[in-house]
Write an enzyme that holds these catalytic residues in place. Structure first.
Site, PDB file in Angstrom:
ATOM      1  N   ARG A   1       0.834  -1.204   0.000  1.00 33.66           N
ATOM      2  CA  ARG A   1       0.000   0.000   0.000  1.00 33.66           C
ATOM      3  C   ARG A   1       0.869   1.253   0.000  1.00 33.66           C
ATOM      4  NH1 ARG A   1      -4.859  -1.634   4.249  1.00 33.66           N
ATOM      5  NH2 ARG A   1      -5.355  -3.635   3.255  1.00 33.66           N
TER       6      ARG A   1
ATOM      7  N   ARG B   1       2.417   0.998  10.240  1.00 32.17           N
ATOM      8  CA  ARG B   1       1.898   1.352   8.916  1.00 32.17           C
ATOM      9  C   ARG B   1       3.034   1.251   7.897  1.00 32.17           C
ATOM     10  NH1 ARG B   1      -2.870   3.825   7.602  1.00 32.17           N
ATOM     11  NH2 ARG B   1      -3.220   4.383   9.784  1.00 32.17           N
TER      12      ARG B   1
ATOM     13  N   GLU C   1      -5.520  -1.160  15.813  1.00 32.53           N
ATOM     14  CA  GLU C   1      -6.237  -2.059  14.912  1.00 32.53           C
ATOM     15  C   GLU C   1      -5.337  -3.209  14.448  1.00 32.53           C
ATOM     16  OE1 GLU C   1      -7.396  -2.368  10.301  1.00 32.53           O
ATOM     17  OE2 GLU C   1      -7.252  -0.347  11.116  1.00 32.53           O
TER      18      GLU C   1
ATOM     19  N   SER D   1      -9.828  -5.840  10.443  1.00 33.13           N
ATOM     20  CA  SER D   1     -11.083  -5.190  10.049  1.00 33.13           C
ATOM     21  C   SER D   1     -11.939  -6.234   9.356  1.00 33.13           C
ATOM     22  CB  SER D   1     -10.825  -4.024   9.092  1.00 33.13           C
ATOM     23  OG  SER D   1     -10.453  -2.865   9.780  1.00 33.13           O
TER      24      SER D   1
ATOM     25  N   ARG E   1       1.380  -6.810  12.687  1.00 29.70           N
ATOM     26  CA  ARG E   1       0.844  -6.222  13.919  1.00 29.70           C
ATOM     27  C   ARG E   1       0.704  -7.284  15.012  1.00 29.70           C
ATOM     28  NH1 ARG E   1      -3.214  -1.200  12.357  1.00 29.70           N
ATOM     29  NH2 ARG E   1      -1.798  -0.256  10.825  1.00 29.70           N
TER      30      ARG E   1
END
Length: 428
Positions: free
Chosen positions: A261, A276, A348, A351, A390
């Site tokens: 990303r 991130r 997070e 999701s 994560r």
């Protein structure tokens, strides 16, 4: 993509629903385009019918010995008008499709209003926060003696990349294997391996294009290709332009893949460490289900992601995303946030979203009941089961001992040669 029938039935109501997502629907433009579409469709059908009538009259006139030249001229003129109308109709259909493709999915009535992640609603918590007799470090400081190397990664690739070394790399691999084994053996998902490069039509199908083009890594070459931002894209696209039997549903797939990303809109956010990254890994869960079962499926899939965190004995909470934080294609999203003691906050890690038929309409992914010709769009559900990097960060921070060692969670030890701990200072 939204069902245009819903928009035609009550565009004002749809506009109000989409405002929860902070999207302003231009109902006047839609209605203007839709009126033009209807008028051109009626004109095309009228010209087609007139040409057919004139063509039949030619045969009758010829049989009775009449001059057919005027009729032939009329047919030719009608044909030219018809082709012009068809071309205008096609261009207008493309414009209308482009307009519709930029409209996000309608949020479920449960979705609360709000602009930012601070407005998300906490639904429940699991696990007790760890207590330390020392000040816990974050994963960057824990890996600073060599286990995590951000500097060498930056020299090779730039910011937001990392090199993971030795024992820690093995621990990351153990996390992947644990997740895959759990989802396959306990949750009955079928593993699939997919391409990491896809064409723009695949990204359009799941909703990343055209809206999020700047967040994608595009590969220059003979064909337009993109690095996948998530395995959701290729896995869901397995069913593009397909009609499957209803008795095959639900379809459950699990896929481990790297994800890429650009994060064009997130510069300045979460720049420290592995939170991130431009390149990371996930174990993705994807379900295709009957429309009547999609909300049950969302709950089930979310519980499957939670099972990973429970097995690792990591404290987490479940969050309901507000409209402003809700994804483009999602009708409702439940986030799982894991506790990171080195940062004293929840972050997070998964999701889980229900897209209803939004993606299926873009993909033309359908099912058919046995003995019928009628098809319906499937509903698609997906979620991280969970984000590997994560999870590694969470294990490092929650299982640190203050002496540079990490205790290995019980469920991972069989993948780590039955070790009970690893020393982050030992990189030989």
């Amino acid at each position: 993509m939204l069902d245009s029938k819903i928009l035609r039935a009550d565009p004002a109501a749809v506009r109000e629903q989409l405002r929860v997502k902070r999207f302003e629907l231009d109902t006047e433009q839609f209605q203007a385009l839709d009126i033009q579409r209807r008028e051109l469709q009626e004109l095309t059908e009228s010209l087609q019918n007139a040409r057919n009538i004139r063509s039949k009259e030619i045969g009758k006139a010829k049989a009775s010995g009449k001059d057919i030249a005027p009729l032939i001229a009329d047919v030719g003129n009608l044909g030219e008008q018809l082709e012009a109308a068809k071309e205008k109709f096609s261009l207008l259909q493309d414009e209308l499709s482009g307009f519709l493709s930029r409209i996000p999915n309608i949020p479920h009535s449960d979705v609360p209003p709000g602009k930012l992640d601070e407005d998300n609603v906490e639904l429940q918590r699991w696990g007790s926060l760890p207590e330390f007799n020392f000040t816990p470090k974050d994963h960057v400081d824990l890996g600073a003696e060599g286990a995590l190397d951000f500097d060498v990664a930056a020299r090779m690739s730039g910011a937001r990349f990392v090199v993971v070394h030795h024992h820690l790399a093995r621990l990351q691999r153990a996390l992947v294997q644990y997740m895959l084994d759990t989802h396959i053996e306990k949750h009955q998902y079928r593993e699939v391996y997919v391409p990491y490069l896809v064409g723009p039509e695949a990204l359009f199908g799941t909703g990343q294009l055209p809206k999020f083009a700047d967040d994608q890594f595009r590969i220059a070459g003979e064909r337009e290709l993109y690095l996948i931002p998530t395995a959701e894209v290729p896995v869901t696209n397995l069913y593009r332009d397909r009609i499957i039997d209803a008795d095959v549903l639900p379809v459950r797939h699990v896929c481990h893949s790297p994800c890429f990303r650009s994060e064009a809109g997130s510069y300045g956010r979460d720049t420290r460490g592995m939170i991130r990254q431009h390149q990371f890994e996930k174990v993705e869960l994807v379900q295709l289900v009957h429309p009547d079962e999609s909300w049950n499926a969302l709950e089930e899939l979310t519980s499957h992601a939670e099972a990973i965190l429970k097995g690792l004995e990591l404290p987490f909470r479940r969050m309901l995303l507000c409209g402003g934080d809700l994804g483009f294609s999602s009708a409702k999203t439940l986030d799982l946030e894991v506790w990171l003691p080195g940062q004293s906050c929840y972050r997070e890690i998964s999701s889980c979203s229900n897209f209803q038929d939004f993606q299926a309409r873009r993909l033309m992914a359908r099912f058919r009941q046995a003995g019928t010709r009628q098809t319906e769009f499937v509903h698609t559900i997906n979620g991280s089961g969970v984000a590997v990097g994560r999870a590694l960060v969470a294990v490092m921070e929650n299982y640190q001992d203050g002496e540079g060692r990490i205790h290995i969670p019980d469920v991972l030890r069989k993948y780590m040669g039955n070790q009970t701990q690893l020393d982050l200072r030992d990189q030989l």
